[in-house]
Design an enzyme around this catalytic site. Structure first.
Site, PDB file in Angstrom:
ATOM      1  N   LYS A 111       0.845  -1.197   0.000  1.00 48.42           N
ATOM      2  CA  LYS A 111       0.000   0.000   0.000  1.00 48.42           C
ATOM      3  C   LYS A 111       0.883   1.251   0.000  1.00 48.42           C
ATOM      4  CE  LYS A 111      -4.412   1.360   0.922  1.00 48.42           C
ATOM      5  NZ  LYS A 111      -5.659   0.721   0.515  1.00 48.42           N
ATOM      6  N   LYS A 190      -3.578 -15.369 -16.603  1.00 44.47           N
ATOM      7  CA  LYS A 190      -4.217 -15.924 -15.406  1.00 44.47           C
ATOM      8  C   LYS A 190      -5.625 -15.347 -15.250  1.00 44.47           C
ATOM      9  CE  LYS A 190      -3.676 -15.893 -10.338  1.00 44.47           C
ATOM     10  NZ  LYS A 190      -4.676 -15.059  -9.728  1.00 44.47           N
ATOM     11  N   LYS A 193     -10.270 -11.545 -11.411  1.00 50.15           N
ATOM     12  CA  LYS A 193     -11.321 -10.522 -11.522  1.00 50.15           C
ATOM     13  C   LYS A 193     -10.713  -9.172 -11.882  1.00 50.15           C
ATOM     14  CE  LYS A 193     -11.805  -9.946  -6.478  1.00 50.15           C
ATOM     15  NZ  LYS A 193     -11.189 -11.209  -6.008  1.00 50.15           N
TER      16      LYS A 193
HETATM   17  P1  ADP Z   1      -8.613 -12.830  -8.280  1.00 55.11           P
HETATM   18  O1  ADP Z   1      -7.271 -13.012  -8.948  1.00 55.11           O
HETATM   19  O2  ADP Z   1      -9.731 -13.070  -9.201  1.00 55.11           O
HETATM   20  O3  ADP Z   1      -8.704 -11.516  -7.544  1.00 55.11           O
HETATM   21  P2  ADP Z   1      -8.262 -13.878  -5.664  1.00 55.11           P
HETATM   22  O4  ADP Z   1      -6.917 -13.269  -5.580  1.00 55.11           O
HETATM   23  O5  ADP Z   1      -9.375 -13.290  -4.846  1.00 55.11           O
HETATM   24  O6  ADP Z   1      -8.706 -13.962  -7.186  1.00 55.11           O
HETATM   25  O7  ADP Z   1      -8.093 -15.426  -5.332  1.00 55.11           O
HETATM   26  C1  ADP Z   1      -8.906 -16.176  -4.477  1.00 55.11           C
HETATM   27  C2  ADP Z   1      -8.404 -17.595  -4.505  1.00 55.11           C
HETATM   28  O8  ADP Z   1      -8.575 -18.185  -5.805  1.00 55.11           O
HETATM   29  C3  ADP Z   1      -6.926 -17.720  -4.186  1.00 55.11           C
HETATM   30  O9  ADP Z   1      -6.711 -18.864  -3.379  1.00 55.11           O
HETATM   31  C4  ADP Z   1      -6.273 -17.891  -5.535  1.00 55.11           C
HETATM   32  O10 ADP Z   1      -5.079 -18.645  -5.462  1.00 55.11           O
HETATM   33  C5  ADP Z   1      -7.338 -18.634  -6.328  1.00 55.11           C
HETATM   34  N1  ADP Z   1      -7.260 -18.251  -7.746  1.00 55.11           N
HETATM   35  C6  ADP Z   1      -7.594 -17.059  -8.274  1.00 55.11           C
HETATM   36  N2  ADP Z   1      -7.425 -17.029  -9.619  1.00 55.11           N
HETATM   37  C7  ADP Z   1      -6.969 -18.261  -9.945  1.00 55.11           C
HETATM   38  C8  ADP Z   1      -6.592 -18.876 -11.199  1.00 55.11           C
HETATM   39  N3  ADP Z   1      -6.679 -18.221 -12.357  1.00 55.11           N
HETATM   40  N4  ADP Z   1      -6.158 -20.156 -11.170  1.00 55.11           N
HETATM   41  C9  ADP Z   1      -6.082 -20.828  -9.997  1.00 55.11           C
HETATM   42  N5  ADP Z   1      -6.407 -20.315  -8.799  1.00 55.11           N
HETATM   43  C10 ADP Z   1      -6.852 -19.042  -8.763  1.00 55.11           C
END
Ligand code: ADP
Ligand code: TRP
Length: 311
Positions: A111, A190, A193
């Site tokens: 941050k 990857k 969101k």
């Molecule tokens: P985002 O990248 O959509 O913001 P988060 O960081 O909130 O997702 O991830 C929540 C969980 O989902 C974590 O444990 C993360 O490792 C898993 N995750 C998110 N995107 C993927 C992906 N593309 N492949 C595998 N695991 C994922």
């Protein structure tokens, strides 16, 4: 049976990357332990200032996990804010650690590196997380690699307390969900969101189809590699090989097949999720809070006696 605890920040709609990367492996793991699943609503408050959104997100995350197959009679699902012992213990840990120690935490450092001003809640975040974990004599904390440092902070808090006031807290171990595949998004990067390249997990069939049709394909190739990469999560190599050989160059047919395969996985979970009422979730969380509090309040009684506030 060893005890497992993890926390989930209530944030937004899940996508199939979350399912394969986090939800599914977690549901499997939760069967091997006495499992505590905590919705980290007070952690969310470090970044969210929107009551309606927070309420919706809490309800959603509870439904997501139940729909994905968590056994609610075995696992304890509860809200952090329902167990005030968490914030109470966090305060005690904050009095044991130094400011420079907390300044090393990633969430805070990132941050500040972005030139943003962190609130004091974000600064103290690792001590609230330490309290979440240590209140329950947790053995194992399944987290993504980004949370590893926070589990180290929890061990440090346990050690500092034990050194100061006598053996009280168990030092937990992280279990990094490393061996799960990274699910690619509709653009091949990857799925995330923050990149807008997701396929929704609990979307309608139309929403899934819309996302699949937007998968980027290279018109020169025989096989659409980004379609294949997502498809590989849903079918074994042999049947996938047959399908892609039979439909060489026919991207529309392959995307249609992918929609059907995602739908076959998602439809039963979506139906289950749609059938869950808000009141059912409120009852489940109230029951979870009661079960969590039994342990948390006993631990806090011991802690209060040790630090000398019980007279
Ligand atoms: P985002 O990248 O959509 O913001 P988060 O960081 O909130 O997702 O991830 C929540 C969980 O989902 C974590 O444990 C993360 O490792 C898993 N995750 C998110 N995107 C993927 C992906 N593309 N492949 C595998 N695991 C994922
Ligand atoms: N900080 C974690 C995250 O953002 C969520 C969390 C809160 C947590 N308390 C926890 C995870 C305790 C594991 C254990 O993902």
């Amino acid at each position: 049976m060893q005890r497992l605890l993890t926390g989930l920040q209530p944030s937004g709609m899940l996508h199939i990357g979350n399912y394969f990367g986090a939800l599914k492996p977690f549901v499997e793991l939760s069967k091997e332990y006495e499992s505590f699943l905590m919705i980290a609503d007070y952690h969310a408050l470090t970044t969210l200032r929107a009551p309606a959104e927070l309420r919706t997100n809490i309800m959603n995350v509870a439904k997501d996990y139940v729909a994905a197959g968590i056994d609610t009679s075995a696992a304890v699902i509860f809200k952090q804010s329902d167990v005030p012992e968490h914030t109470e213990l966090a305060w005690i840990f904050e009095c044991l650690v130094t400011v420079p120690f907390l300044m090393q935490a990633h969430a805070y450092k990132d941050k500040v590196a972005k030139g943003l001003e962190a609130n004091a809640g974000l600064f103290n975040y690792p001590m609230l997380m330490a309290a979440d974990i240590l209140l329950y004599d947790t053995d194992v904390v399944p987290v993504g690699s980004d949370q590893q440092q926070h589990v180290e902070y929890a061990r440090e808090a346990a050690m500092k307390f034990n050194n100061a006031f006598g053996e009280t807290f168990k030092e937990p171990k992280e279990r990094i969900m490393r061996d799960v595949a990274i699910v690619p998004g509709t653009d091949g990067k990857k799925m995330s969101k923050s990149y807008g390249n997701t396929i929704p997990l609990f979307g309608t069939k139309d929403e899934i189809a819309k996302a699949v049709m937007s998968i980027v394909t290279d018109s020169n190739a025989e096989s659409p590699e980004h379609v294949y990469a997502i498809h590989a999560l849903l079918r074994d190599r042999d049947s996938l090989g047959e399908l892609y050989t039979a439909n060489k160059g026919k991207y529309k047919a392959l995307k249609d097949a992918l929609v059907e395969d995602i739908e076959a996985l998602v439809a039963p979970m979506r139906e289950k999720r749609d059938a869950i009422t808000d009141d059912e979730m409120r009852r489940m969380l109230a029951d979870g809070a009661e079960r969590a509090r039994m342990l948390a309040s006993a631990k806090m009684n011991a802690v209060r006696a040790k630090i000398g506030v019980t007279i």
